[in-house]
Design a protein around this motif. Sequence first.
Motif, PDB file in Angstrom:
ATOM      1  N   GLU A 125       0.824  -1.208   0.000  1.00 24.57           N
ATOM      2  CA  GLU A 125       0.000   0.000   0.000  1.00 24.57           C
ATOM      3  C   GLU A 125       0.865   1.268   0.000  1.00 24.57           C
ATOM      4  OE1 GLU A 125      -2.974   0.351  -0.631  1.00 24.57           O
ATOM      5  OE2 GLU A 125      -3.941  -1.557  -0.238  1.00 24.57           O
ATOM      6  N   VAL A 126       0.204   2.422  -0.005  1.00 22.48           N
ATOM      7  CA  VAL A 126       0.883   3.711  -0.079  1.00 22.48           C
ATOM      8  C   VAL A 126       1.277   4.182   1.321  1.00 22.48           C
ATOM      9  CG1 VAL A 126       0.727   6.102  -0.843  1.00 22.48           C
ATOM     10  CG2 VAL A 126      -0.457   4.305  -2.110  1.00 22.48           C
ATOM     11  N   TRP A 127       2.560   4.506   1.498  1.00 22.21           N
ATOM     12  CA  TRP A 127       3.085   5.062   2.730  1.00 22.21           C
ATOM     13  C   TRP A 127       3.783   6.384   2.418  1.00 22.21           C
ATOM     14  CZ3 TRP A 127       4.012   2.429   7.717  1.00 22.21           C
ATOM     15  CH2 TRP A 127       3.333   1.207   7.815  1.00 22.21           C
TER      16      TRP A 127
ATOM     17  N   LYS B 129      -3.015   5.364   3.056  1.00 21.65           N
ATOM     18  CA  LYS B 129      -4.373   4.861   2.831  1.00 21.65           C
ATOM     19  C   LYS B 129      -4.315   3.385   2.460  1.00 21.65           C
ATOM     20  CE  LYS B 129      -8.733   6.279   0.784  1.00 21.65           C
ATOM     21  NZ  LYS B 129      -9.415   7.438   0.139  1.00 21.65           N
ATOM     22  N   ASP B 130      -5.230   2.608   3.017  1.00 26.20           N
ATOM     23  CA  ASP B 130      -5.348   1.187   2.695  1.00 26.20           C
ATOM     24  C   ASP B 130      -6.335   1.072   1.538  1.00 26.20           C
ATOM     25  OD1 ASP B 130      -5.259  -1.510   2.613  1.00 26.20           O
ATOM     26  OD2 ASP B 130      -6.115  -1.861   4.592  1.00 26.20           O
ATOM     27  N   ILE B 131      -5.822   1.143   0.309  1.00 26.90           N
ATOM     28  CA  ILE B 131      -6.679   1.185  -0.882  1.00 26.90           C
ATOM     29  C   ILE B 131      -7.247  -0.184  -1.212  1.00 26.90           C
ATOM     30  CG2 ILE B 131      -6.679   1.637  -3.368  1.00 26.90           C
ATOM     31  CD1 ILE B 131      -4.545   3.780  -2.853  1.00 26.90           C
TER      32      ILE B 131
ATOM     33  N   TYR C 149      -3.488  -8.590  -0.114  1.00 28.48           N
ATOM     34  CA  TYR C 149      -2.328  -8.366  -0.974  1.00 28.48           C
ATOM     35  C   TYR C 149      -2.097  -6.885  -1.260  1.00 28.48           C
ATOM     36  CZ  TYR C 149      -2.706 -13.374  -1.734  1.00 28.48           C
ATOM     37  OH  TYR C 149      -2.780 -14.727  -1.556  1.00 28.48           O
ATOM     38  N   GLY C 150      -3.084  -6.027  -0.986  1.00 27.46           N
ATOM     39  CA  GLY C 150      -2.932  -4.606  -1.189  1.00 27.46           C
ATOM     40  C   GLY C 150      -3.244  -4.149  -2.605  1.00 27.46           C
ATOM     41  N   SER C 151      -3.014  -2.866  -2.869  1.00 24.82           N
ATOM     42  CA  SER C 151      -3.381  -2.268  -4.160  1.00 24.82           C
ATOM     43  C   SER C 151      -2.209  -2.163  -5.125  1.00 24.82           C
ATOM     44  CB  SER C 151      -3.951  -0.870  -3.928  1.00 24.82           C
ATOM     45  OG  SER C 151      -2.975  -0.020  -3.329  1.00 24.82           O
TER      46      SER C 151
END
Length: 575
Positions: free
Chosen positions: A363-365, A378-380, A385-387
């Motif tokens: 995810e985005v950090w 944000k946890d998209i 497994y994430g975005s």
Amino acid sequence: MRRSTAAVVVVTLAAGGTAGAVAPRTGLAEAAVAPRVSQLDCSGALTYESRPADLTDADGTLFFTAYDTSLDPTMWSTDGTRAGTFWLNDLSGEERRYTSYSTLEAVGSTMFFTADGFDRSGALSGTDLWRSDGTKEGTAVVKHYTGIGEMADVEGSLLFVARDRSGHVALRRTDGTKAGTSMVKDFGAHPAHGPDHLTTVGDRLYFSFDDGVHGRELWTSDGTEAGTVMVQDIAPGGPGSYPVHLTEVGDEIFFWADDGVHGLEPWASDGTETGTHLVRDIGTGDFGSSTYSQVAVGDTLYFSAVGDDDALVDLWRSDGTPEGTTVIKQMGSRPDYDEERFDLATAGGLVFFGPNDADHGREVWRTDGTAEGTVLVKDIGADPYGSDPQAFTAVGDEVYFVAAGRLWRSDGTGAGTVPVPGLPTMTAHRPYDLTASGDKIYFGFDDGVHGSEVWVSDGTAPGTHLVRDVNRRVDWDVSSKPRPNPRSTAALFAASFDSPGRLAVRPALAGGVRRSSRTIDGAAPIDTTLRLALTKRAKRKLLRTGQVTIGARFTFHSCTGVVSGYERAYTLKAR
């Protein structure tokens, strides 16, 4: 051809240009009342892709390469509007035909690029250096070389690596004119590979080069022959230290090199031998550490690297000193999986990246350089497994990226991290080659209609759109297996068109068909049956022998403005 559900229609081609006897049906316009091609609704035409690549900014003008209607590579410039998108001439001339363009480098508002090709005899003709101000009139060849390598902007001049006809590799400079192009330093004819990793720091150029004596080491140049020298023999007596990942950080150059003792580790240099030093031995032993991405924020370098504590990819920062080179946060990504090596980008004083952690997946950090300020934005993704965020690109104080197959923008907060509106979501294609130019983001994208083309966005729905459909060529085909109609007075052909337009048919080769034309209308893709009236002689032979050879030339005037055609011969057999 692009296939989807489409209405099947019968198109009766009016012989001799007169109106056909069959009443109009869905997707069919009669010749007597046929609209002009330019009047047809072309919004749904399915065109070829231009496959844009090499998107590069030059002071607010975007340059890119693309395959146009001729299916040859071409160079383009754009300001983000259709009217401001220009094809920069047919660069191939009487002596050469170019087959590829590459190595774009901006110097202010001027774009330099290379063009490779063949001469008119079909032999390889080397590489030409070109310059352009984004207009057709301002696009011209600078000089011809056997080959051209990397290029860099140094204080408003272009420094580049080129091989001449004698085989000598040299560092050269140019102001964009042939008279203003000169040699900086001749490295001789022996190098198998010339200088690479060209990186500018202030008024100096740094690069990696093997002079045949010291192995591949770090070099620097001030643009003069005397000032083009090896910085330090980091790995004496061997094949060299192989400097890589050269990055400007303040007024120093950071890079990774192997001195033969510590393995591949971070180094820093101010351009002098005494000012070149190992920053820190991150991975103890002769194997060293591995880094996958680096970005500078002021005088600090942020990078992802593997130490020797847990064999995981962690987030680091460095001010160029051993004590100032520390782990910000252990992210837990594994280096043996390419998808878990995260990229870095900076915007608004923050560093954005996309690691894979155990709780959220990839995810985005973002980080402000402290452990406390390194947080999930944000946890998209809805699954573990994430975005899979990729291609972080800064535009002003925001960063754009691709995640979960969509284009996103972020200011570093959860609420300010949103998908960019205005892009079709029902497509399997992802935006690619994100490039900032001015206050906009450009990218390649296939919307399922126009193929892969250049798009632009300012982050809003009205400001997100296709720049121009560069390759307006469309697929269309007429079946090679016609059948006669019940009365054996016409040949019926299955046909498919990816665009409305007008089809003209003329007798060719064996002949046997009457001249005709017809408007093809409707929502693409259009599956149709064409009806070609036979001549009296062809009808008689078909009835008498059971088969007849016919031939026709089909010419399709697409609503996109492209005209294409071909000739075919057919054997028509009676039922």
